[in-house]
Enzyme design. Structure first.
Site, PDB file in Angstrom:
ATOM      1  N   LYS A  41      33.523  38.786  30.674  1.00 24.92           N
ATOM      2  CA  LYS A  41      34.584  38.575  31.671  1.00 24.92           C
ATOM      3  C   LYS A  41      35.659  39.628  31.420  1.00 24.92           C
ATOM      4  O   LYS A  41      35.952  39.973  30.275  1.00 24.92           O
ATOM      5  CB  LYS A  41      35.168  37.162  31.503  1.00 24.92           C
ATOM      6  CG  LYS A  41      36.402  36.871  32.353  1.00 24.92           C
ATOM      7  CD  LYS A  41      36.092  36.856  33.831  1.00 24.92           C
ATOM      8  CE  LYS A  41      37.379  36.681  34.683  1.00 24.92           C
ATOM      9  NZ  LYS A  41      37.120  37.006  36.102  1.00 24.92           N
ATOM     10  N   CYS A 125      40.260  44.347  40.455  1.00 27.20           N
ATOM     11  CA  CYS A 125      40.410  42.896  40.634  1.00 27.20           C
ATOM     12  C   CYS A 125      41.216  42.603  41.892  1.00 27.20           C
ATOM     13  O   CYS A 125      42.342  43.065  42.030  1.00 27.20           O
ATOM     14  CB  CYS A 125      41.091  42.239  39.439  1.00 27.20           C
ATOM     15  SG  CYS A 125      41.357  40.486  39.786  1.00 27.20           S
TER      16      CYS A 125
HETATM   17  O1  RRO Z   1      39.085  37.017  37.998  1.00 19.74           O
HETATM   18  C1  RRO Z   1      38.976  37.301  39.211  1.00 19.74           C
HETATM   19  O2  RRO Z   1      39.576  36.688  40.103  1.00 19.74           O
HETATM   20  C2  RRO Z   1      38.120  38.416  39.657  1.00 19.74           C
HETATM   21  C3  RRO Z   1      38.107  39.658  39.047  1.00 19.74           C
HETATM   22 BR1  RRO Z   1      39.075  40.053  37.495  1.00 19.74          BR
HETATM   23  C4  RRO Z   1      37.324  40.700  39.620  1.00 19.74           C
HETATM   24  O3  RRO Z   1      37.273  41.841  39.148  1.00 19.74           O
HETATM   25  N1  RRO Z   1      36.602  40.420  40.738  1.00 19.74           N
HETATM   26  C5  RRO Z   1      36.621  39.204  41.307  1.00 19.74           C
HETATM   27  O4  RRO Z   1      35.940  38.978  42.334  1.00 19.74           O
HETATM   28  N2  RRO Z   1      37.368  38.195  40.749  1.00 19.74           N
END
Ligand code: RRO
Length: 281
Positions: A41, A125
């Protein structure tokens, strides 16, 4: 055998960051699966709870998430690299996504564990209120990369890009990236700020008025186009294709347009880590 900067991959499939890779149990499950690598993650300096629930929804065509960078903090993922390497020699790719100014630099400077094989710097993100996706700002990306590639890096750094919808933007981004020692590109992150409504016209997820990153089969055309164009503009950089992969044929489509490896997101959440065995055979 496939390799990125001398890191060898015993297969083409791995998880997409954010999918099955936040907790110790998630990462253990990936370790035991037939994935060729493990991507964590995206992490920040400090642990984060992320956005309010519900923050994930899926149907047969798509997923939408507004996870909000829920993660255990970079030290946890740095330590997990060694726990993983005691059991398997699968490449361990740590995804980094600092939120505040210079947070990416601080995390990358503080990494010291050589069990991390590669870093995936997430420039895309879509779910942080008030924070733009860095890679949509070419100058900000250039400035960040200049500082990143000056650091004495613990592992080679690749970049997770958002989808671009204009080939001129892809070309501009490629012109910047050519100046740096980019280990790989992951194309693409989710399509930012989609809105899915239920039958009573309410958003299916709670944060940010229901806006979230869209994944799943509807995004495959954009994953394929971005993979193809970045491979064309930057043929020396390996591409990890991502977006809407559900079948062996989807994997082969990504390979046919220039991907060296692929990541599975929504379909991994739906089917679990057994997906790697199904798609390998
Ligand atoms: O954690 C998120 O909301 C998230 C991230 Br960091 C990302 O790079 N892509 C996404 O769809 N959700």
């Amino acid at each position: 055998m496939l390799a990125i900067k001398k890191v060898e991959f015993n297969g083409r499939l791995m998880n997409a960051s954010g999918c099955y890779c936040t907790t110790r149990d998630d990462i253990n499950a990936l370790m035991l699966s037939q994935s060729a690598a493990i991507v964590t993650k995206s992490c920040t300096l400090k642990p984060r709870e992320g956005n309010i629930m519900p923050r994930y929804y899926e149907n047969s065509a798509l997923s939408v998430n507004s996870t909000g960078l829920a993660n255990m903090g970079f030290e946890f993922y740095q330590d997990m690299a060694s726990a993983v390497k005691e059991i398997t020699n699968k490449p361990y790719i740590m995804s980094v996504a600092g939120v505040e100014k210079d947070e990416n630099l601080e995390i990358i400077r503080r990494l010291h564990n050589n069990d991390i094989d590669l870093l995936e710097l997430n420039l895309s993100c879509p779910n942080l209120a008030g924070k733009p996706q860095i890679a949509y700002d070419i100058d900000a990306t250039d400035e960040l990369l200049r500082s990143v590639y000056e650091i004495d890096l613990v592992a080679p750094v690749g970049l997770k890009l958002p989808p671009f919808f204009d080939t001129a933007q892809m070309e501009c981004m490629s012109d910047i990236l050519r100046e740096y020692d980019v280990a790989f590109l992951t194309c693409i992150n989710s399509l930012g700020n989609g809105l899915i409504l239920d039958q009573s016209m309410k958003p299916v997820i709670a944060p940010r008025q229901g806006l979230g990153g869209i994944g799943g089969s509807v995004v495959k055309p954009f994953g394929l186009s971005n993979t193809m164009k970045f491979h064309e503009f930057l043929p020396h950089i390996p591409i990890i294709g991502c977006g809407g992969i559900q079948t062996v044929s989807d994997v082969n489509q990504y390979i046919s347009v220039g991907a060296s490896l692929v990541q599975i997101g929504t379909e991994l959440i739906k089917k679990g880590p057994g997906i790697f065995k199904s798609l390998s055979s």
